[in-house]
Scaffold this active site. Structure first.
Site, PDB file in Angstrom:
ATOM      1  N   ARG A  55      40.159  -6.942 -22.581  1.00 35.41           N
ATOM      2  CA  ARG A  55      40.842  -6.210 -23.656  1.00 35.41           C
ATOM      3  C   ARG A  55      39.831  -5.627 -24.648  1.00 35.41           C
ATOM      4  O   ARG A  55      40.138  -4.736 -25.427  1.00 35.41           O
ATOM      5  CB  ARG A  55      41.863  -7.099 -24.355  1.00 35.41           C
ATOM      6  N   TYR A 108      53.383  17.491 -31.413  1.00 31.51           N
ATOM      7  CA  TYR A 108      53.793  16.702 -30.256  1.00 31.51           C
ATOM      8  C   TYR A 108      54.899  15.736 -30.699  1.00 31.51           C
ATOM      9  O   TYR A 108      54.724  14.989 -31.677  1.00 31.51           O
ATOM     10  CB  TYR A 108      52.599  15.951 -29.675  1.00 31.51           C
ATOM     11  N   ASP A 189      44.609  16.430 -33.377  1.00 29.50           N
ATOM     12  CA  ASP A 189      44.996  16.223 -31.985  1.00 29.50           C
ATOM     13  C   ASP A 189      44.480  17.444 -31.223  1.00 29.50           C
ATOM     14  O   ASP A 189      45.017  18.545 -31.354  1.00 29.50           O
ATOM     15  CB  ASP A 189      46.519  16.092 -31.886  1.00 29.50           C
ATOM     16  N   LYS A 214      46.272  15.049 -20.055  1.00 25.52           N
ATOM     17  CA  LYS A 214      46.458  16.489 -19.885  1.00 25.52           C
ATOM     18  C   LYS A 214      45.184  17.126 -19.304  1.00 25.52           C
ATOM     19  O   LYS A 214      44.804  16.806 -18.200  1.00 25.52           O
ATOM     20  CB  LYS A 214      46.866  17.106 -21.220  1.00 25.52           C
TER      21      LYS A 214
HETATM   22  C1  LIG Z   1      50.969  14.515 -24.219  1.00 23.39           C
HETATM   23  C2  LIG Z   1      50.505  14.615 -25.604  1.00 23.39           C
HETATM   24  C3  LIG Z   1      50.352  13.469 -26.401  1.00 23.39           C
HETATM   25  C4  LIG Z   1      50.703  12.086 -25.910  1.00 23.39           C
HETATM   26  O1  LIG Z   1      49.896  11.681 -24.862  1.00 23.39           O
HETATM   27  P1  LIG Z   1      50.358  10.672 -23.691  1.00 23.39           P
HETATM   28  O2  LIG Z   1      49.157  10.590 -22.856  1.00 23.39           O
HETATM   29  O3  LIG Z   1      51.560  11.279 -23.044  1.00 23.39           O
HETATM   30  O4  LIG Z   1      50.722   9.382 -24.361  1.00 23.39           O
HETATM   31  C5  LIG Z   1      49.868  13.637 -27.690  1.00 23.39           C
HETATM   32  N1  LIG Z   1      49.564  14.862 -28.180  1.00 23.39           N
HETATM   33  C6  LIG Z   1      49.717  15.975 -27.447  1.00 23.39           C
HETATM   34  C7  LIG Z   1      49.379  17.301 -28.052  1.00 23.39           C
HETATM   35  C8  LIG Z   1      50.177  15.901 -26.139  1.00 23.39           C
HETATM   36  O5  LIG Z   1      50.319  17.022 -25.417  1.00 23.39           O
END
Ligand SMILES: *Cc1c(COP(=O)(O)O)cnc(C)c1O
Length: 393
Positions: A55, A108, A189, A214
């Site tokens: 962890r 998001y 982000d 992504k």
């Molecule tokens: C998909 C996404 C998230 C969340 O990520 P996960 O891997 O699905 O938990 C956060 N911010 C943005 C802009 C995203 O496209």
């Protein structure tokens, strides 16, 4: 960190085992929940001398975390998390109790939900803003800073740019500089842009978060997240959060993400080209509106030209009605109707199918995550779907 190579080279060259006789080219996947150790340990178990337990760390994380830091120009290694939302949640926890988080109204949905859940139990307040409206964002940040009388970490400006799904472009340098001036933390982000297109830490942002799921991993086969910072105290807090709340990444996922990262530059280049071409063809198509920062007519265009290396690979098409948008998603055969983005394959989604999507997002809006396929194949399939959908109205 001094940058020796261009990012296209970094993604290929970085995170390799030391060059020696019979060394493998790729790091190993280490499947172990515990690691040998006998010495005294710190309060959260993790320590500088060793990993101790799965962890607190895993040797498979290390090369990937260094690669992310190189790409984002962070002074400290990145921190992988079990998902993007786990990294988002860790970053939101940096706000002092009773503080204020200022977030884009188009953001998001999971990040907004996580913040609103915390607000509902009194952890902090959430204020939503139009992130493209620099004056109003700066006013909101100043007002929050004044309310909290300069309490450390009491105000956080959360930036997403381009935003999901409206693709608004924030004036990142101006917002970060203003937030710094009033003592507010900034978190960006950077999932949509990727570090190849925008490097928020270089303009002074405190923390960058990613859904590695992504573009970084890029093949729609893992769920993974990351947070990056050059600030030792924030790094320590994020690391502590990961170790104690336990949203840790599996070694296989991290290994796959590093493998995916090798082709990030190629994938981003090709998908951006495809997106630009499709946006141009769509803007000549009757009956639909297009949102894409790469179009000269788009409200985010000038900022995108000034701040981004490219225009991203997400675009939005707005049909007259929800029913027409729905028909289009049912008429595609090459595009896949699915949520998510950033993979090699092209995805199409009617955003208002999500119950929590803000009503400022048009009912007929389709979000397109453009992949790396042949652009004419993508266009033919999309054009056919749009024509079918519009003919039935
Ligand atoms: C998909 C996404 C998230 C969340 O990520 P996960 O891997 O699905 O938990 C956060 N911010 C943005 C802009 C995203 O496209």
């Amino acid at each position: 960190m001094t940058q020796k190579w261009a990012p296209e080279t970094v993604v290929v060259e970085t995170a390799r085992p030391p060059r020696e006789l019979d060394a493998p080219l790729n790091p190993a996947v280490v499947l172990s929940s515990t690691f040998v150790g006998t010495h005294d340990l710190g309060t959260d178990g993790a320590d500088a001398e060793g990993i101790q337990y799965g962890r607190f760390g895993n040797p498979t994380w290390t090369p990937f975390e260094r690669a992310l830091a190189e790409l984002e120009r962070a002074e400290l290694p990145g921190l992988v998390f079990a998902s993007g939302l786990a990294a988002v949640s860790a970053a939101l926890e940096l706000v002092a109790p009773g503080g204020t988080v200022i977030m884009p109204r188009h953001c998001y949905l999971g990040s907004l939900s996580a913040a609103k859940d915390s607000a509902a139990v009194g952890r902090f307040d959430v204020v939503t803003v139009d992130i493209a409206d620099t004056d109003s964002v700066q006013e909101a940040v100043s007002a929050a800073a004044a309310r909290h009388h300069g309490t450390d970490r009491a105000v956080m400006l959360w930036i997403e740019s381009p935003t999901n799904p409206m693709l608004e472009v924030a004036d990142l340098p101006a917002l970060v500089a203003h937030a710094k001036g009033v003592g507010a933390l900034t978190v960006v982000d950077n999932t949509f842009a990727t570090p190849l297109v925008q490097q928020p830490l270089t303009v002074g942002a405190d923390v960058v978060v990613h859904s590695v799921t992504k573009y970084l991993a890029g093949h729609s086969d893992v769920v993974l997240g990351a947070a990056l910072t050059s600030d030792p105290a924030l790094h320590e807090a994020l690391h502590h959060h990961r170790s104690i709340r336990g949203a840790v990444a599996g070694p296989w996922e991290v290994w796959l993400a590093l493998r995916g990262l090798r082709t990030l530059a190629l994938r981003v280049e090709r998908s951006q080209q495809n997106a630009k071409e499709l946006a141009q063809r769509l803007s000549a198509h009757p009956g639909v509106e297009v949102r894409f920062p790469g179009l000269a007519t788009d409200p985010g265009h000038d900022r995108a030209v000034a701040q981004l290396k490219g225009f991203g690979s997400i675009l939005c098409v707005v049909l007259p009605t929800s029913a027409a948008a729905q028909r289009a998603t049912e008429a595609v055969s090459l595009w896949t109707p699915a949520t998510s983005l950033g993979g090699v394959e092209s995805l199409i989604e009617r955003r208002r199918r999500h119950a929590h999507e803000p009503h400022s997002v048009p009912e007929g809006l389709l979000r397109l995550s453009v992949g790396i396929e042949n652009v004419d194949d993508l266009w033919n399939d999309l054009e056919h779907a749009l024509d079918t959908a519009l003919a039935a109205t």
